[in-house]
Design a protein around this motif. Structure first.
Motif, PDB file in Angstrom:
ATOM      1  N   PHE A  73      18.086  10.235 -15.171  1.00 30.23           N
ATOM      2  CA  PHE A  73      18.475  10.328 -16.585  1.00 30.23           C
ATOM      3  C   PHE A  73      17.341   9.840 -17.493  1.00 30.23           C
ATOM      4  O   PHE A  73      17.004  10.517 -18.475  1.00 30.23           O
ATOM      5  N   LEU A  74      16.728   8.707 -17.168  1.00 30.74           N
ATOM      6  CA  LEU A  74      15.637   8.186 -17.999  1.00 30.74           C
ATOM      7  C   LEU A  74      14.431   9.127 -18.003  1.00 30.74           C
ATOM      8  O   LEU A  74      13.806   9.343 -19.047  1.00 30.74           O
ATOM      9  N   HIS A  75      14.115   9.675 -16.844  1.00 29.44           N
ATOM     10  CA  HIS A  75      13.009  10.646 -16.795  1.00 29.44           C
ATOM     11  C   HIS A  75      13.351  11.886 -17.628  1.00 29.44           C
ATOM     12  O   HIS A  75      12.507  12.406 -18.357  1.00 29.44           O
ATOM     13  N   LYS A  76      14.586  12.333 -17.507  1.00 30.64           N
ATOM     14  CA  LYS A  76      15.017  13.548 -18.216  1.00 30.64           C
ATOM     15  C   LYS A  76      14.940  13.375 -19.727  1.00 30.64           C
ATOM     16  O   LYS A  76      14.436  14.249 -20.435  1.00 30.64           O
ATOM     17  N   VAL A  77      15.465  12.248 -20.239  1.00 26.41           N
ATOM     18  CA  VAL A  77      15.544  12.076 -21.688  1.00 26.41           C
ATOM     19  C   VAL A  77      14.345  11.368 -22.293  1.00 26.41           C
ATOM     20  O   VAL A  77      14.166  11.438 -23.527  1.00 26.41           O
ATOM     21  N   TRP A  78      13.510  10.721 -21.489  1.00 21.15           N
ATOM     22  CA  TRP A  78      12.402   9.983 -22.085  1.00 21.15           C
ATOM     23  C   TRP A  78      11.048  10.373 -21.506  1.00 21.15           C
ATOM     24  O   TRP A  78      10.160  10.805 -22.250  1.00 21.15           O
ATOM     25  N   THR A  79      10.878  10.261 -20.199  1.00 22.58           N
ATOM     26  CA  THR A  79       9.566  10.525 -19.596  1.00 22.58           C
ATOM     27  C   THR A  79       9.080  11.943 -19.866  1.00 22.58           C
ATOM     28  O   THR A  79       7.945  12.162 -20.272  1.00 22.58           O
ATOM     29  N   TYR A  80       9.980  12.910 -19.672  1.00 21.51           N
ATOM     30  CA  TYR A  80       9.614  14.315 -19.785  1.00 21.51           C
ATOM     31  C   TYR A  80      10.313  15.022 -20.937  1.00 21.51           C
ATOM     32  O   TYR A  80      10.554  16.219 -20.866  1.00 21.51           O
ATOM     33  N   GLN A  81      10.599  14.304 -21.992  1.00 19.17           N
ATOM     34  CA  GLN A  81      11.303  14.904 -23.141  1.00 19.17           C
ATOM     35  C   GLN A  81      10.462  15.982 -23.796  1.00 19.17           C
ATOM     36  O   GLN A  81       9.310  16.001 -23.795  1.00 19.17           O
ATOM     37  N   LEU A 128       0.492  17.180 -16.115  1.00 19.79           N
ATOM     38  CA  LEU A 128       0.085  15.794 -15.898  1.00 19.79           C
ATOM     39  C   LEU A 128      -0.704  15.314 -17.108  1.00 19.79           C
ATOM     40  O   LEU A 128      -1.688  15.940 -17.491  1.00 19.79           O
ATOM     41  N   TYR A 129      -0.250  14.248 -17.728  1.00 25.04           N
ATOM     42  CA  TYR A 129      -1.048  13.635 -18.782  1.00 25.04           C
ATOM     43  C   TYR A 129      -0.622  12.190 -18.982  1.00 25.04           C
ATOM     44  O   TYR A 129       0.426  11.756 -18.495  1.00 25.04           O
ATOM     45  N   GLY A 130      -1.451  11.446 -19.692  1.00 25.89           N
ATOM     46  CA  GLY A 130      -1.297  10.001 -19.816  1.00 25.89           C
ATOM     47  C   GLY A 130       0.048   9.518 -20.310  1.00 25.89           C
ATOM     48  O   GLY A 130       0.587   8.537 -19.796  1.00 25.89           O
ATOM     49  N   ARG A 131       0.593  10.196 -21.299  1.00 23.36           N
ATOM     50  CA  ARG A 131       1.854   9.727 -21.877  1.00 23.36           C
ATOM     51  C   ARG A 131       2.995   9.764 -20.860  1.00 23.36           C
ATOM     52  O   ARG A 131       3.742   8.792 -20.725  1.00 23.36           O
ATOM     53  N   ASN A 132       3.134  10.867 -20.123  1.00 29.20           N
ATOM     54  CA  ASN A 132       4.226  10.888 -19.161  1.00 29.20           C
ATOM     55  C   ASN A 132       3.927  10.018 -17.930  1.00 29.20           C
ATOM     56  O   ASN A 132       4.846   9.534 -17.284  1.00 29.20           O
ATOM     57  N   LEU A 133       2.651   9.766 -17.644  1.00 28.77           N
ATOM     58  CA  LEU A 133       2.308   8.847 -16.559  1.00 28.77           C
ATOM     59  C   LEU A 133       2.765   7.432 -16.905  1.00 28.77           C
ATOM     60  O   LEU A 133       3.410   6.765 -16.096  1.00 28.77           O
ATOM     61  N   ILE A 134       2.449   6.970 -18.104  1.00 30.47           N
ATOM     62  CA  ILE A 134       2.852   5.618 -18.530  1.00 30.47           C
ATOM     63  C   ILE A 134       4.379   5.516 -18.548  1.00 30.47           C
ATOM     64  O   ILE A 134       4.951   4.528 -18.078  1.00 30.47           O
ATOM     65  N   ILE A 151       0.843  -1.198   0.000  1.00 31.50           N
ATOM     66  CA  ILE A 151       0.000   0.000   0.000  1.00 31.50           C
ATOM     67  C   ILE A 151       0.880   1.251   0.000  1.00 31.50           C
ATOM     68  O   ILE A 151       0.629   2.191  -0.757  1.00 31.50           O
ATOM     69  N   ALA A 152       1.914   1.253   0.829  1.00 34.92           N
ATOM     70  CA  ALA A 152       2.815   2.399   0.913  1.00 34.92           C
ATOM     71  C   ALA A 152       3.512   2.645  -0.421  1.00 34.92           C
ATOM     72  O   ALA A 152       3.698   3.802  -0.818  1.00 34.92           O
ATOM     73  N   PHE A 153       3.879   1.587  -1.120  1.00 34.75           N
ATOM     74  CA  PHE A 153       4.529   1.733  -2.418  1.00 34.75           C
ATOM     75  C   PHE A 153       3.597   2.420  -3.416  1.00 34.75           C
ATOM     76  O   PHE A 153       4.009   3.325  -4.144  1.00 34.75           O
ATOM     77  N   ILE A 154       2.338   2.029  -3.436  1.00 34.88           N
ATOM     78  CA  ILE A 154       1.365   2.635  -4.349  1.00 34.88           C
ATOM     79  C   ILE A 154       1.177   4.113  -4.015  1.00 34.88           C
ATOM     80  O   ILE A 154       1.220   4.971  -4.903  1.00 34.88           O
ATOM     81  N   VAL A 155       0.987   4.423  -2.741  1.00 35.12           N
ATOM     82  CA  VAL A 155       0.813   5.816  -2.317  1.00 35.12           C
ATOM     83  C   VAL A 155       2.054   6.639  -2.681  1.00 35.12           C
ATOM     84  O   VAL A 155       1.950   7.740  -3.238  1.00 35.12           O
ATOM     85  N   ALA A 156       3.232   6.098  -2.381  1.00 33.38           N
ATOM     86  CA  ALA A 156       4.476   6.811  -2.655  1.00 33.38           C
ATOM     87  C   ALA A 156       4.697   7.003  -4.151  1.00 33.38           C
ATOM     88  O   ALA A 156       5.187   8.053  -4.579  1.00 33.38           O
ATOM     89  N   THR A 157       4.335   6.024  -4.962  1.00 36.34           N
ATOM     90  CA  THR A 157       4.515   6.140  -6.408  1.00 36.34           C
ATOM     91  C   THR A 157       3.598   7.212  -6.990  1.00 36.34           C
ATOM     92  O   THR A 157       4.021   8.001  -7.848  1.00 36.34           O
ATOM     93  N   VAL A 158       2.363   7.267  -6.533  1.00 32.86           N
ATOM     94  CA  VAL A 158       1.441   8.317  -6.989  1.00 32.86           C
ATOM     95  C   VAL A 158       1.984   9.688  -6.606  1.00 32.86           C
ATOM     96  O   VAL A 158       2.037  10.613  -7.435  1.00 32.86           O
ATOM     97  N   PHE A 159       2.418   9.827  -5.358  1.00 32.46           N
ATOM     98  CA  PHE A 159       2.991  11.102  -4.902  1.00 32.46           C
ATOM     99  C   PHE A 159       4.248  11.437  -5.702  1.00 32.46           C
ATOM    100  O   PHE A 159       4.456  12.595  -6.085  1.00 32.46           O
TER     101      PHE A 159
END
Length: 125
Positions: free
Chosen positions: A117-125, A67-73, A45-53
């Protein structure tokens, strides 16, 4: 993007990680001590809460993105890869008979820079 922005994002990512870790501990401990849940369920449960936060704070504050679907996935994909990497690094440390705290240290110095690095170059490119 200039170096100042990258450093600011990295600092915010670090602060976010500390807050997310604290939230995970607080939620897990609360469910264990107050709701009398078994530790595995409480940590799930804590992992789910922490991941959403983590998604919310990193998207809106660390990387200043909407916030939108593509960067969430993508965020969830990087989080899963980070989890798998943490397990692999920890298992490697264990294989070499390192003290568990050394394994935690190895995870701590390995996983956050890679996920940043992955967030920088892919998640939030």
């Amino acid at each position: 993007m200039n170096d100042f922005v990258i450093v600011r994002q990295a600092k915010r990512f670090l602060v976010s990680g500390l807050l997310v870790t604290g939230l995970h501990i607080l939620v897990a401990a609360s469910f264990i001590h107050l709701a009398l849940l078994i530790p595995a369920l409480a940590n799930g449960i804590a992992f789910i809460v922490a991941t959403v936060f983590s998604y919310l704070i990193n998207t809106l504050w660390s990387f200043s993105q909407p916030l939108y679907g593509r960067n969430l996935i993508r965020f969830l994909t990087v989080s899963l890869l980070g989890c798998l990497l943490a397990v692999a690094v920890s298992a490697t440390a264990d294989f070499y008979n390192m003290h568990y705290l050394m394994g935690i240290a190895c995870v701590t110095i390995t996983v956050p820079p890679i996920t940043f690095f992955l967030h920088k170059v892919w998640t939030y490119q």
